[in-house]
Write a protein that holds these residues in place. Structure first.
Motif, PDB file in Angstrom:
ATOM      1  N   GLY A  73       0.825  -1.195   0.000  1.00 52.71           N
ATOM      2  CA  GLY A  73       0.000   0.000   0.000  1.00 52.71           C
ATOM      3  C   GLY A  73       0.864   1.251   0.000  1.00 52.71           C
ATOM      4  O   GLY A  73       2.072   1.196   0.271  1.00 52.71           O
ATOM      5  N   ASP A  79       3.700   2.084   2.631  1.00 52.65           N
ATOM      6  CA  ASP A  79       4.116   0.889   3.367  1.00 52.65           C
ATOM      7  C   ASP A  79       5.537   0.483   2.960  1.00 52.65           C
ATOM      8  O   ASP A  79       5.963   0.717   1.829  1.00 52.65           O
ATOM      9  CB  ASP A  79       3.167  -0.281   3.102  1.00 52.65           C
ATOM     10  CG  ASP A  79       1.790  -0.030   3.691  1.00 52.65           C
ATOM     11  OD1 ASP A  79       1.666   0.890   4.538  1.00 52.65           O
ATOM     12  OD2 ASP A  79       0.843  -0.738   3.320  1.00 52.65           O
ATOM     13  N   LEU A  84       3.573  -0.962   8.228  1.00 53.48           N
ATOM     14  CA  LEU A  84       2.319  -0.749   7.511  1.00 53.48           C
ATOM     15  C   LEU A  84       1.512   0.394   8.122  1.00 53.48           C
ATOM     16  O   LEU A  84       1.506   0.580   9.339  1.00 53.48           O
ATOM     17  CB  LEU A  84       1.465  -2.020   7.554  1.00 53.48           C
ATOM     18  CG  LEU A  84       2.108  -3.281   6.982  1.00 53.48           C
ATOM     19  CD1 LEU A  84       1.237  -4.491   7.266  1.00 53.48           C
ATOM     20  CD2 LEU A  84       2.331  -3.137   5.495  1.00 53.48           C
ATOM     21  N   GLY A  85       0.855   1.143   7.274  1.00 50.20           N
ATOM     22  CA  GLY A  85      -0.102   2.153   7.723  1.00 50.20           C
ATOM     23  C   GLY A  85       0.487   3.259   8.560  1.00 50.20           C
ATOM     24  O   GLY A  85      -0.170   3.801   9.429  1.00 50.20           O
ATOM     25  N   CYS A 141      -2.843  -7.907   4.686  1.00 43.89           N
ATOM     26  CA  CYS A 141      -3.741  -6.904   4.090  1.00 43.89           C
ATOM     27  C   CYS A 141      -4.595  -6.280   5.195  1.00 43.89           C
ATOM     28  O   CYS A 141      -4.774  -5.058   5.259  1.00 43.89           O
ATOM     29  CB  CYS A 141      -4.659  -7.548   3.056  1.00 43.89           C
ATOM     30  SG  CYS A 141      -3.807  -8.394   1.727  1.00 43.89           S
ATOM     31  N   GLY A 198      -2.520  -3.982   7.346  1.00 45.24           N
ATOM     32  CA  GLY A 198      -2.199  -2.740   6.663  1.00 45.24           C
ATOM     33  C   GLY A 198      -3.373  -1.778   6.674  1.00 45.24           C
ATOM     34  O   GLY A 198      -3.211  -0.584   6.963  1.00 45.24           O
ATOM     35  N   VAL A 199      -4.550  -2.288   6.384  1.00 44.42           N
ATOM     36  CA  VAL A 199      -5.740  -1.438   6.361  1.00 44.42           C
ATOM     37  C   VAL A 199      -6.062  -0.950   7.771  1.00 44.42           C
ATOM     38  O   VAL A 199      -6.319   0.241   8.000  1.00 44.42           O
ATOM     39  CB  VAL A 199      -6.933  -2.212   5.760  1.00 44.42           C
ATOM     40  CG1 VAL A 199      -8.223  -1.460   6.008  1.00 44.42           C
ATOM     41  CG2 VAL A 199      -6.722  -2.414   4.272  1.00 44.42           C
ATOM     42  N   SER A 233      -3.595   1.726   8.938  1.00 42.12           N
ATOM     43  CA  SER A 233      -3.707   3.040   8.288  1.00 42.12           C
ATOM     44  C   SER A 233      -5.009   3.741   8.678  1.00 42.12           C
ATOM     45  O   SER A 233      -5.038   4.962   8.831  1.00 42.12           O
ATOM     46  CB  SER A 233      -3.602   2.909   6.772  1.00 42.12           C
ATOM     47  OG  SER A 233      -4.612   2.088   6.277  1.00 42.12           O
ATOM     48  N   ASN A 275      -4.746   1.769   0.059  1.00 44.35           N
ATOM     49  CA  ASN A 275      -4.222   0.449   0.401  1.00 44.35           C
ATOM     50  C   ASN A 275      -4.463  -0.565  -0.707  1.00 44.35           C
ATOM     51  O   ASN A 275      -4.090  -1.730  -0.572  1.00 44.35           O
ATOM     52  CB  ASN A 275      -4.855  -0.048   1.702  1.00 44.35           C
ATOM     53  CG  ASN A 275      -4.140   0.517   2.916  1.00 44.35           C
ATOM     54  OD1 ASN A 275      -3.126   0.007   3.346  1.00 44.35           O
ATOM     55  ND2 ASN A 275      -4.659   1.626   3.424  1.00 44.35           N
TER      56      ASN A 275
END
Lengths: 321, 140
Positions: free
Chosen positions: A43, A46, A317-318, B42, B45-46, B49, B90
């Motif tokens: 993403g 990332d 991440l994020g 996944c 990550g989502v 964020s 993402n």
């Protein structure tokens, strides 16, 4: 040191066992299979830091890689694998995402097609393109090493990922060039292709944030071309008598007399075998073993029986605001 | 005289402060369906964020249903548009959502979430209220 002196198979098995028994929460290396092409990209913002140990007949490689998500479907990665021991097998890519020879490689991945037809399902296709430069001289069985050189790499991968099953297929081509147009030592150009099936068994299909485990069956095929050596006349700064000269000579080079094909280079092979990917929180552990289904190296090169890889990846991440 | 002038200045500054202070939005909880989430990374990550969006108290991801459950802090400045943008960044697709929010009705069906500037066409509840009401509704 003694570990490196073991046969690659023994060393690989030992390290796999060691990591498997480690109490440290081990983590995998990517979003997909260990050897084959896959399509997932990071993403935006990332980052992942990956390290991988790779074994093939006579060769042990260590491969660090950093990947950064530039855009939702665009990432860039830098890898610089290097040899700990050298083998006498054909060169060529070790995995879809990692060169098989010591090279510093920059690779851009663009997921140009991305459809989400259902929950947990994605159909996608990714184009990879990049360049690299060899960083170490590879000893040859029949002559001095070839001079260092650049290469370009283009690959295309497509696949369908889902909660239970995944499938990816891809193919790529790596072509070597030269830094100096008057010196044309070329490593073997490589065509690399793969197909991979992934499966998340029901007993491993746990809800997030529990560890996520997938197993794969991967098959790779490669056609590694013949390497060429520059037939620069003696005294012109070429590779002579086992010594290498990477810098341009101070005197003018003589016109090229041509190149010679190195018969102890290149070959064709198909490898197939299992791999796994386990992710938990920001870590991933990945490993796999491929067995030779068909291996036909040219000349007097060594036949390969198996290839193995184990890798650990840490993800950031994020973090963007 | 000087004392009065100071009082006036303070009053003016206070008025200015209240004018420029951003209004708070009143999203309370959002259950958003996201397509394409297939693995723990996944989801992480989502979740990570989205967690960084202002006003988000907690995020939970259900990979089986594809539902992202977001609980918000009181008096947040959260916007649905920011959430959908974050999902897009993402690499996933957001679909319908079930939203619980405090808002006011402008007209017969336009429900404006307090302070967010975002409004939705929803069916007005039978009990009419002139002030802000808490409502759960679906957004596509």
């Amino acid at each position: 040191m003694s570990l490196l002196r073991l046969r690659p198979l023994c060393a690989g098995s030992f390290l796999l066992l060691l990591i498997g028994l480690s109490p440290v929460p081990a983590r995998g290396d990517g979003h997909g299979p260990a050897f084959a092409y896959s399509t997932a990209t990071l993403g935006k913002g990332d980052t992942s830091f990956e390290t991988a140990m790779m074994w093939r007949e006579g060769s042990v490689m260590f491969g660090p890689r950093v990947t950064y998500g530039l855009r939702p479907n665009l990432q860039i990665s830098f890898s610089a694998p290097f040899h700990l021991t050298h083998g006498e097998h054909p060169t060529g890519r070790f995995t879809a995402m990692m060169p098989g020879t010591p090279e510093a490689e920059a690779l851009v991945g663009w997921r140009f097609y991305h459809a989400t037809p259902g929950i947990s399902t994605r159909n996608e296709a990714t184009l990879y393109a990049g360049g690299s430069a060899t960083t170490q001289h590879l000893p040859r069985i029949d002559a001095p090493p070839l001079r260092r050189q650049p290469a370009m790499y283009v690959a295309l991968a497509a696949g369908r990922v889902a909660r239970t099953y995944d499938i990816w297929a891809g193919a790529g081509y790596q072509r070597y060039g030269d830094w100096n147009s008057q010196v044309s030592d070329h490593q073997s150009n490589t065509f690399f292709s793969s197909i991979a099936f992934g499966w998340r068994p029901p007993f491993l299909n746990k809800p997030y944030p529990k560890p996520d485990v997938r197993v794969f069956w991967e098959t790779t095929g490669e056609d590694v071309g013949l390497a060429t050596r520059d037939r620069t006349p003696l005294g012109s700064g070429g590779v002579t008598g086992g010594h290498t000269h990477d810098t341009a000579p101070s005197f003018p080079l003589l016109p090229l007399a041509g190149t010679e094909l190195l018969r102890n280079s290149g070959g064709r092979a198909i490898f197939t075998g299992p791999s796994f990917l386990c992710t938990y929180k920001s870590l991933a552990l990945q490993g796999g073993v491929l067995f030779a289904a068909y291996d036909q190296p040219n000349g007097d090169q060594t036949h390969e029986e198996l290839r193995a890889v184990v890798g650990i990846t840490y993800y950031i991440l994020g973090r963007r605001k | 005289m000087r004392f009065r002038a100071n009082i006036r200045r303070v009053a003016m500054l206070a008025a200015l402060f209240f004018i420029v202070e951003p209004l708070h939005a009143e999203y309370l909880k959002i259950e958003l369906r996201v397509y394409g989430l297939d693995c723990g990374l996944c989801a992480r990550g989502v979740a990570a964020s989205v967690q960084r969006l202002a006003g988000v108290k907690s995020v939970d991801v259900n990979l089986k249903t594809g539902i992202l459950e977001i609980v918000l802090e009181p008096s947040n400045t959260f916007k649905m548009s920011d959430l959908r943008k974050r999902i897009r960044e993402n690499g996933f697709r957001s679909l319908e959502a079930e939203v619980t929010a405090v808002g006011v009705f402008n007209g017969s069906s336009k429900f404006e979430v307090v302070g967010s500037g975002e409004s939705y066409d929803v069916r007005r509840p039978a009990v009419k209220s002139t002030g802000p009401v808490e409502l759960t509704f679906s957004v596509h």
